[in-house]
Design a protein around this motif. Structure first.
Motif, PDB file in Angstrom:
ATOM      1  N   ILE A 179     -34.728 -48.885 -44.086  1.00 41.59           N
ATOM      2  CA  ILE A 179     -34.883 -48.870 -42.632  1.00 41.59           C
ATOM      3  C   ILE A 179     -35.391 -50.193 -42.081  1.00 41.59           C
ATOM      4  N   TYR A 180     -35.956 -51.039 -42.928  1.00 44.69           N
ATOM      5  CA  TYR A 180     -36.627 -52.243 -42.432  1.00 44.69           C
ATOM      6  C   TYR A 180     -35.693 -53.226 -41.716  1.00 44.69           C
ATOM      7  N   PRO A 181     -34.445 -53.398 -42.112  1.00 46.86           N
ATOM      8  CA  PRO A 181     -33.570 -54.273 -41.322  1.00 46.86           C
ATOM      9  C   PRO A 181     -33.355 -53.780 -39.893  1.00 46.86           C
ATOM     10  N   GLY A 182     -33.571 -52.496 -39.656  1.00 41.47           N
ATOM     11  CA  GLY A 182     -33.453 -51.948 -38.309  1.00 41.47           C
ATOM     12  C   GLY A 182     -34.795 -51.732 -37.622  1.00 41.47           C
ATOM     13  N   PHE A 183     -35.866 -52.190 -38.251  1.00 44.06           N
ATOM     14  CA  PHE A 183     -37.202 -51.914 -37.722  1.00 44.06           C
ATOM     15  C   PHE A 183     -37.424 -52.561 -36.359  1.00 44.06           C
ATOM     16  N   ASP A 184     -36.909 -53.764 -36.188  1.00 46.65           N
ATOM     17  CA  ASP A 184     -37.088 -54.437 -34.900  1.00 46.65           C
ATOM     18  C   ASP A 184     -36.407 -53.665 -33.775  1.00 46.65           C
ATOM     19  N   GLN A 185     -35.252 -53.078 -34.059  1.00 49.37           N
ATOM     20  CA  GLN A 185     -34.574 -52.273 -33.048  1.00 49.37           C
ATOM     21  C   GLN A 185     -35.427 -51.061 -32.656  1.00 49.37           C
ATOM     22  N   VAL A 186     -36.097 -50.466 -33.642  1.00 49.71           N
ATOM     23  CA  VAL A 186     -36.955 -49.307 -33.366  1.00 49.71           C
ATOM     24  C   VAL A 186     -38.153 -49.717 -32.529  1.00 49.71           C
ATOM     25  N   VAL A 187     -38.852 -50.767 -32.970  1.00 42.80           N
ATOM     26  CA  VAL A 187     -40.119 -51.159 -32.347  1.00 42.80           C
ATOM     27  C   VAL A 187     -39.917 -51.868 -31.013  1.00 42.80           C
ATOM     28  N   SER A 188     -39.013 -52.841 -30.975  1.00 43.73           N
ATOM     29  CA  SER A 188     -38.882 -53.693 -29.796  1.00 43.73           C
ATOM     30  C   SER A 188     -37.970 -53.116 -28.727  1.00 43.73           C
ATOM     31  N   GLU A 189     -37.093 -52.207 -29.100  1.00 43.68           N
ATOM     32  CA  GLU A 189     -36.148 -51.655 -28.134  1.00 43.68           C
ATOM     33  C   GLU A 189     -36.356 -50.155 -27.924  1.00 43.68           C
ATOM     34  N   LEU A 190     -36.143 -49.382 -28.961  1.00 37.69           N
ATOM     35  CA  LEU A 190     -36.136 -47.924 -28.827  1.00 37.69           C
ATOM     36  C   LEU A 190     -37.479 -47.375 -28.344  1.00 37.69           C
ATOM     37  N   ALA A 191     -38.562 -47.801 -28.969  1.00 39.73           N
ATOM     38  CA  ALA A 191     -39.881 -47.252 -28.643  1.00 39.73           C
ATOM     39  C   ALA A 191     -40.351 -47.636 -27.251  1.00 39.73           C
ATOM     40  N   ARG A 192     -39.880 -48.772 -26.725  1.00 35.11           N
ATOM     41  CA  ARG A 192     -40.410 -49.301 -25.469  1.00 35.11           C
ATOM     42  C   ARG A 192     -39.519 -49.035 -24.261  1.00 35.11           C
ATOM     43  N   LEU A 193     -38.329 -48.525 -24.512  1.00 33.85           N
ATOM     44  CA  LEU A 193     -37.320 -48.480 -23.459  1.00 33.85           C
ATOM     45  C   LEU A 193     -37.764 -47.674 -22.245  1.00 33.85           C
ATOM     46  N   ARG A 194     -38.245 -46.474 -22.445  1.00 35.05           N
ATOM     47  CA  ARG A 194     -38.635 -45.621 -21.319  1.00 35.05           C
ATOM     48  C   ARG A 194     -39.803 -46.248 -20.549  1.00 35.05           C
ATOM     49  N   TYR A 195     -40.798 -46.758 -21.276  1.00 37.46           N
ATOM     50  CA  TYR A 195     -42.000 -47.294 -20.629  1.00 37.46           C
ATOM     51  C   TYR A 195     -41.690 -48.543 -19.821  1.00 37.46           C
ATOM     52  N   ARG A 196     -40.937 -49.455 -20.425  1.00 39.41           N
ATOM     53  CA  ARG A 196     -40.724 -50.727 -19.737  1.00 39.41           C
ATOM     54  C   ARG A 196     -39.725 -50.608 -18.588  1.00 39.41           C
ATOM     55  N   SER A 197     -38.950 -49.533 -18.565  1.00 38.71           N
ATOM     56  CA  SER A 197     -38.028 -49.319 -17.454  1.00 38.71           C
ATOM     57  C   SER A 197     -38.577 -48.317 -16.447  1.00 38.71           C
ATOM     58  N   ASP A 198     -39.847 -47.916 -16.605  1.00 37.38           N
ATOM     59  CA  ASP A 198     -40.468 -46.928 -15.718  1.00 37.38           C
ATOM     60  C   ASP A 198     -39.618 -45.659 -15.658  1.00 37.38           C
ATOM     61  N   SER A 199     -39.151 -45.247 -16.840  1.00 35.90           N
ATOM     62  CA  SER A 199     -38.339 -44.031 -17.023  1.00 35.90           C
ATOM     63  C   SER A 199     -36.957 -44.100 -16.372  1.00 35.90           C
ATOM     64  N   THR A 200     -36.551 -45.291 -15.952  1.00 29.24           N
ATOM     65  CA  THR A 200     -35.187 -45.435 -15.434  1.00 29.24           C
ATOM     66  C   THR A 200     -34.179 -45.221 -16.550  1.00 29.24           C
ATOM     67  N   PHE A 201     -34.520 -45.704 -17.748  1.00 36.06           N
ATOM     68  CA  PHE A 201     -33.657 -45.543 -18.913  1.00 36.06           C
ATOM     69  C   PHE A 201     -34.439 -44.873 -20.044  1.00 36.06           C
ATOM     70  N   TYR A 202     -33.724 -44.130 -20.829  1.00 38.55           N
ATOM     71  CA  TYR A 202     -34.282 -43.594 -22.064  1.00 38.55           C
ATOM     72  C   TYR A 202     -33.140 -43.426 -23.053  1.00 38.55           C
ATOM     73  N   SER A 203     -33.489 -43.311 -24.316  1.00 35.20           N
ATOM     74  CA  SER A 203     -32.465 -43.175 -25.348  1.00 35.20           C
ATOM     75  C   SER A 203     -32.915 -42.113 -26.347  1.00 35.20           C
ATOM     76  N   PRO A 204     -32.357 -40.906 -26.272  1.00 36.29           N
ATOM     77  CA  PRO A 204     -32.819 -39.787 -27.100  1.00 36.29           C
ATOM     78  C   PRO A 204     -32.258 -39.844 -28.523  1.00 36.29           C
ATOM     79  N   VAL A 205     -32.693 -40.852 -29.266  1.00 36.98           N
ATOM     80  CA  VAL A 205     -32.184 -41.083 -30.618  1.00 36.98           C
ATOM     81  C   VAL A 205     -33.048 -40.336 -31.639  1.00 36.98           C
ATOM     82  N   THR A 206     -32.407 -39.670 -32.587  1.00 34.18           N
ATOM     83  CA  THR A 206     -33.090 -39.126 -33.760  1.00 34.18           C
ATOM     84  C   THR A 206     -32.641 -39.935 -34.969  1.00 34.18           C
ATOM     85  N   ILE A 207     -33.606 -40.491 -35.690  1.00 32.92           N
ATOM     86  CA  ILE A 207     -33.312 -41.250 -36.906  1.00 32.92           C
ATOM     87  C   ILE A 207     -33.739 -40.412 -38.100  1.00 32.92           C
TER      88      ILE A 207
END
Length: 338
Positions: A87-115
């Motif tokens: 999973i580590y090659p995809g870790f940046d996508q999880v931490v920098s994009e997926l985990a922050r998306l809802r918060y940094r967009s003020d809930s304008t965007f979200y991504s309901p991903v299950t890994i």
């Protein structure tokens, strides 16, 4: 009800989620034609087609990044990472994009991903197929982290994860994929046995995220654990002759603090166990939580039983694994203290 092992329960969860909701898609390495390296996606591509069960290149960052994009655009992706170690090659996508998306967009965007990803040892996989990195993901705000210990929970929790509008990292302990290990929990079971582990409803159902399970009630001490070690804890408590209350955390983040607190307030003693390495392991957070919430109720120091602070040692897999002997010794240490 049907007799299922964890693989069958996970397959059933995805099958029913896809049948109920056409926005659910599955992607990952070998998930389609081959049915997954552990057969968790077996038959899904044939049933739902290549546009919903997608064989991806060997590129974990691409798999997770693609899943994020699919989720932002209205789908509910279930991305499989073939082993948690990958999973580590995809870790940046999880931490920098997926985990922050809802918060940094003020809930304008979200991504309901299950890994989904199999974790832990027990199949003689060596250092690159046996790690337990759950503690790394529980540290990341914005994602939920789950690890079931039995087929019933695996199906219900996975359906809840797929339904969730927040991202979920879903760890599957591969040692108990195919059924319980026989006899001594310090020894391997039959890795490819088809022996069922429990009864699972064939219908669509959910197990709530964020709620721990009291596997066995007791009044002498509390054992807090998850995944494979739930079964080791049960065997160890019996071997030690202790009436332990065994709690399966199930959802590591968010943590069900109320259930832990109520149990330790009742028993006054606590042991925390997990397979991952000890230092900065998830158990440290459990110990800190119990200490903060239950200090005045404790009759003995809290004990930890964990893996070693080393890379996963292929040649010493069963010495590394926190088995019945080590957990029984930990139980007795807690009971004899104070």
């Amino acid at each position: 009800m049907a007799q299922m092992n964890m693989i069958q329960a996970i397959n059933s969860a995805m099958d029913q989620a896809m049948a109920n909701d056409p926005s659910v898609v599955v992607l990952g390495e070998d998930v389609g034609y081959f049915g997954g390296v552990f057969r968790c996606t077996d038959g899904l591509q044939k049933k739902y087609g290549e546009h919903r069960v997608i064989d991806a290149p060997i590129a974990e960052g691409g798999i997770i990044g693609t899943a994020i994009g699919l989720g932002v655009n209205g789908l509910r992706p279930v991305a499989e990472i073939q082993f948690a170690d990958y999973i580590y090659p995809g870790f940046d996508q999880v931490v920098s994009e997926l985990a922050r998306l809802r918060y940094r967009s003020d809930s304008t965007f979200y991504s309901p991903v299950t890994i989904r990803t199999p974790c832990g040892g027990g199949i003689r996989g060596g250092q690159t197929h046996s790690q337990s990195p759950e503690g790394i993901f529980t540290h990341v705000s914005g994602i939920k982290t789950v690890m079931p210990s039995n087929p019933f929970d695996a199906k219900g929790l996975l359906i809840s994860a797929i339904e969730s509008n927040d991202p979920v990292v879903f760890f599957e302990p591969k040692r108990i994929y195919n059924g319980p290990f026989d006899g001594d929990p310090d020894k391997p079971g039959i890795p490819w046995s088809s022996h069922p582990l429990g009864e699972v409803p064939e219908d669509y159902y959910t197990v709530p995220l964020g709620k721990a399970s009291i596997v066995e009630e007791g009044d002498e001490m509390t054992i807090i654990t998850y995944g494979t070690l739930v079964h080791v804890a049960q065997a160890s408590a019996r071997a030690a002759g202790v009436n332990a209350e065994i709690i399966d955390v199930r959802t590591l983040m968010p943590l069900d603090v109320d259930t832990l607190k109520a149990s330790v307030e009742k028993t006054g003693r606590c042991l925390v166990a997990h397979e991952a390495t000890r230092f900065c392991g998830y158990g440290a957070e459990l110990v800190a939580t119990v200490q903060e919430e239950c200090f005045w109720c404790l009759e003995a120091p809290i004990e930890r039983v964990t893996g070693w602070d080393t890379p996963y040692p292929h040649a010493f897999e069963w010495q590394y694994f926190p088995g019945q002997k080590r957990m029984t010794a930990g139980i007795r240490k807690v009971m004899e203290a104070g």
